[in-house]
Design a protein around this motif. Structure first.
Motif, PDB file in Angstrom:
ATOM      1  N   ASP A  36       0.803  -1.225   0.000  1.00  0.00           N
ATOM      2  CA  ASP A  36       0.000   0.000   0.000  1.00  0.00           C
ATOM      3  C   ASP A  36       0.838   1.279   0.000  1.00  0.00           C
ATOM      4  O   ASP A  36       0.304   2.363   0.216  1.00  0.00           O
ATOM      5  CB  ASP A  36      -0.931   0.012   1.219  1.00  0.00           C
ATOM      6  CG  ASP A  36      -1.905  -1.146   1.167  1.00  0.00           C
ATOM      7  OD1 ASP A  36      -2.164  -1.651   0.064  1.00  0.00           O
ATOM      8  OD2 ASP A  36      -2.391  -1.547   2.236  1.00  0.00           O
ATOM      9  N   GLY A  37       2.146   1.183  -0.172  1.00  0.00           N
ATOM     10  CA  GLY A  37       2.987   2.381  -0.222  1.00  0.00           C
ATOM     11  C   GLY A  37       3.469   2.817   1.153  1.00  0.00           C
ATOM     12  O   GLY A  37       3.180   2.175   2.168  1.00  0.00           O
ATOM     13  N   LEU A  38       4.207   3.923   1.163  1.00  0.00           N
ATOM     14  CA  LEU A  38       4.827   4.411   2.407  1.00  0.00           C
ATOM     15  C   LEU A  38       3.774   4.879   3.406  1.00  0.00           C
ATOM     16  O   LEU A  38       2.757   5.447   3.018  1.00  0.00           O
ATOM     17  CB  LEU A  38       5.758   5.574   2.085  1.00  0.00           C
ATOM     18  CG  LEU A  38       7.005   5.208   1.285  1.00  0.00           C
ATOM     19  CD1 LEU A  38       7.798   6.458   0.938  1.00  0.00           C
ATOM     20  CD2 LEU A  38       7.857   4.239   2.092  1.00  0.00           C
ATOM     21  N   GLN A  39       4.050   4.661   4.680  1.00  0.00           N
ATOM     22  CA  GLN A  39       3.093   5.027   5.722  1.00  0.00           C
ATOM     23  C   GLN A  39       3.695   6.066   6.668  1.00  0.00           C
ATOM     24  O   GLN A  39       4.910   6.264   6.676  1.00  0.00           O
ATOM     25  CB  GLN A  39       2.681   3.774   6.518  1.00  0.00           C
ATOM     26  CG  GLN A  39       2.130   2.642   5.645  1.00  0.00           C
ATOM     27  CD  GLN A  39       0.838   2.997   4.904  1.00  0.00           C
ATOM     28  OE1 GLN A  39       0.220   4.029   5.180  1.00  0.00           O
ATOM     29  NE2 GLN A  39       0.424   2.156   3.969  1.00  0.00           N
ATOM     30  N   GLY A 157     -10.276  -1.512  -4.361  1.00  0.00           N
ATOM     31  CA  GLY A 157      -9.422  -0.330  -4.317  1.00  0.00           C
ATOM     32  C   GLY A 157      -8.138  -0.476  -5.113  1.00  0.00           C
ATOM     33  O   GLY A 157      -7.351   0.460  -5.183  1.00  0.00           O
ATOM     34  N   TYR A 158      -7.881  -1.662  -5.670  1.00  0.00           N
ATOM     35  CA  TYR A 158      -6.658  -1.869  -6.454  1.00  0.00           C
ATOM     36  C   TYR A 158      -6.972  -1.794  -7.945  1.00  0.00           C
ATOM     37  O   TYR A 158      -8.079  -2.142  -8.369  1.00  0.00           O
ATOM     38  CB  TYR A 158      -6.041  -3.248  -6.140  1.00  0.00           C
ATOM     39  CG  TYR A 158      -5.233  -3.270  -4.861  1.00  0.00           C
ATOM     40  CD1 TYR A 158      -3.855  -3.447  -4.892  1.00  0.00           C
ATOM     41  CD2 TYR A 158      -5.846  -3.097  -3.627  1.00  0.00           C
ATOM     42  CE1 TYR A 158      -3.108  -3.456  -3.721  1.00  0.00           C
ATOM     43  CE2 TYR A 158      -5.115  -3.110  -2.449  1.00  0.00           C
ATOM     44  CZ  TYR A 158      -3.747  -3.289  -2.501  1.00  0.00           C
ATOM     45  OH  TYR A 158      -3.014  -3.295  -1.346  1.00  0.00           O
ATOM     46  N   ASP A 159      -5.982  -1.355  -8.738  1.00  0.00           N
ATOM     47  CA  ASP A 159      -6.206  -1.258 -10.179  1.00  0.00           C
ATOM     48  C   ASP A 159      -5.488  -2.374 -10.937  1.00  0.00           C
ATOM     49  O   ASP A 159      -5.400  -2.361 -12.153  1.00  0.00           O
ATOM     50  CB  ASP A 159      -5.757   0.117 -10.709  1.00  0.00           C
ATOM     51  CG  ASP A 159      -4.277   0.360 -10.432  1.00  0.00           C
ATOM     52  OD1 ASP A 159      -3.599  -0.556  -9.922  1.00  0.00           O
ATOM     53  OD2 ASP A 159      -3.808   1.481 -10.734  1.00  0.00           O
ATOM     54  N   HIS A 160      -4.912  -3.342 -10.187  1.00  0.00           N
ATOM     55  CA  HIS A 160      -4.241  -4.466 -10.842  1.00  0.00           C
ATOM     56  C   HIS A 160      -4.543  -5.745 -10.063  1.00  0.00           C
ATOM     57  O   HIS A 160      -4.845  -5.690  -8.864  1.00  0.00           O
ATOM     58  CB  HIS A 160      -2.726  -4.236 -10.876  1.00  0.00           C
ATOM     59  CG  HIS A 160      -2.128  -4.161  -9.500  1.00  0.00           C
ATOM     60  ND1 HIS A 160      -2.013  -2.984  -8.808  1.00  0.00           N
ATOM     61  CD2 HIS A 160      -1.660  -5.119  -8.685  1.00  0.00           C
ATOM     62  CE1 HIS A 160      -1.487  -3.222  -7.621  1.00  0.00           C
ATOM     63  NE2 HIS A 160      -1.271  -4.518  -7.519  1.00  0.00           N
ATOM     64  N   SER A 161      -4.460  -6.862 -10.760  1.00  0.00           N
ATOM     65  CA  SER A 161      -4.687  -8.151 -10.086  1.00  0.00           C
ATOM     66  C   SER A 161      -3.433  -8.579  -9.334  1.00  0.00           C
ATOM     67  O   SER A 161      -2.315  -8.256  -9.742  1.00  0.00           O
ATOM     68  CB  SER A 161      -5.012  -9.231 -11.119  1.00  0.00           C
ATOM     69  OG  SER A 161      -6.226  -8.949 -11.717  1.00  0.00           O
ATOM     70  N   ASP A 162      -3.638  -9.318  -8.247  1.00  0.00           N
ATOM     71  CA  ASP A 162      -2.548  -9.970  -7.519  1.00  0.00           C
ATOM     72  C   ASP A 162      -2.679 -11.473  -7.708  1.00  0.00           C
ATOM     73  O   ASP A 162      -3.771 -11.983  -7.984  1.00  0.00           O
ATOM     74  CB  ASP A 162      -2.640  -9.648  -6.022  1.00  0.00           C
ATOM     75  CG  ASP A 162      -2.199  -8.225  -5.718  1.00  0.00           C
ATOM     76  OD1 ASP A 162      -1.234  -7.757  -6.351  1.00  0.00           O
ATOM     77  OD2 ASP A 162      -2.824  -7.587  -4.862  1.00  0.00           O
ATOM     78  N   SER A 163      -1.561 -12.170  -7.525  1.00  0.00           N
ATOM     79  CA  SER A 163      -1.592 -13.630  -7.594  1.00  0.00           C
ATOM     80  C   SER A 163      -1.939 -14.200  -6.223  1.00  0.00           C
ATOM     81  O   SER A 163      -1.490 -13.674  -5.197  1.00  0.00           O
ATOM     82  CB  SER A 163      -0.230 -14.172  -8.029  1.00  0.00           C
ATOM     83  OG  SER A 163       0.114 -13.643  -9.284  1.00  0.00           O
ATOM     84  N   VAL A 164      -2.721 -15.264  -6.235  1.00  0.00           N
ATOM     85  CA  VAL A 164      -3.060 -15.963  -4.990  1.00  0.00           C
ATOM     86  C   VAL A 164      -2.254 -17.261  -4.952  1.00  0.00           C
ATOM     87  O   VAL A 164      -2.248 -18.017  -5.929  1.00  0.00           O
ATOM     88  CB  VAL A 164      -4.566 -16.297  -4.925  1.00  0.00           C
ATOM     89  CG1 VAL A 164      -4.889 -17.050  -3.632  1.00  0.00           C
ATOM     90  CG2 VAL A 164      -5.409 -15.032  -5.033  1.00  0.00           C
TER      91      VAL A 164
END
Ligand SMILES: CC(C)(COP(=O)(O)OP(=O)(O)OC[C@H]1O[C@@H](n2cnc3c(N)ncnc32)[C@H](O)[C@@H]1OP(=O)(O)O)[C@@H](O)C(=O)NCCC(=O)NCCS
Length: 170
Positions: A36-39, A157-164
């Protein structure tokens, strides 16, 4: 509270005292490249509170990793409940380490103890890992846990798929 001990590592509940050390995880662009990027410091404090709610409500969450001889937080590893991954609830094993501690087998060592806890103590039958397809290190850790590719997911909220990746209790 200590949750698990391995040959070289301790997994324990997160405490407000971990906030500064966890900057080396959540505020490092290389460590946060996938995710999710820098926090911010406020976000880290909230994360610690959120994890303590999870421990109370579910009995698990993401736990702090320390080296056994030390109390300094060097990352996290643990379990997260997802209500809907491609139409079914799932529990994910997650791991993230400060950059200085990569390449020592720590993520695999921590994740194996979390997998064993999930199947024995928490009575789960299946675990997944949701990984960006170009995160080769993380995929390697999942494979060493005995996980196999199980498809793609598009998280809210994501614009790309992730692998499971997934494994079953034997
Ligand atoms: C992913 C991460 C936790 C791995 O931690 P680690 O302690 O270095 O992992 P391990 O040493 O246990 O295992 C890493 C494996 O990846 C391999 N590896 C390292 N660099 C690699 C690369 N560029 N490509 C492919 N494999 C790689 C290692 O050789 C090792 O496999 P091996 O034991 O078969 O040799 C750590 O890199 C990290 O925190 N990354 C940022 C956060 C992140 O991406 N978390 C996962 C989100 S899904």
């Amino acid at each position: 509270m200590i949750v698990a001990e391995t040959e070289r590592l301790t997994l324990r509940h997160a405490s407000p005292d971990d906030a500064i050390a966890m900057r080396s995880v959540f505020c490092d662009p290389e460590v946060m490249q996938h995710g999710d990027g820098l926090q911010t410091d406020d976000w880290i404090r909230l994360w610690i509170t959120r994890m303590n709610c999870n421990y109370n409500e579910r009995g698990y969450g993401l736990w702090i990793i320390t080296q056994s001889f030390d109390t300094l937080a060097i990352g996290y590893c643990g379990l997260t409940w997802f209500p809907n991954i491609n139409g079914r609830p799932e529990v994910e094993v997650g791991y993230r380490l400060a950059r200085a501690y990569w390449g020592r087998g720590y993520a695999t060592e921590a994740a194996m103890s979390v997998r064993n806890l999930a199947f024995s103590h928490h009575d789960l039958d299946r675990l997944i890992a949701v990984i960006e397809p170009d995160n080769s290190r993380s995929i390697r850790v999942a494979e060493k846990l005995g996980m196999k590719y199980d498809g793609e997911v598009l998280l809210d909220g994501y614009d790309h798929s992730d692998s499971v990746y997934a494994c079953q209790r034997e």
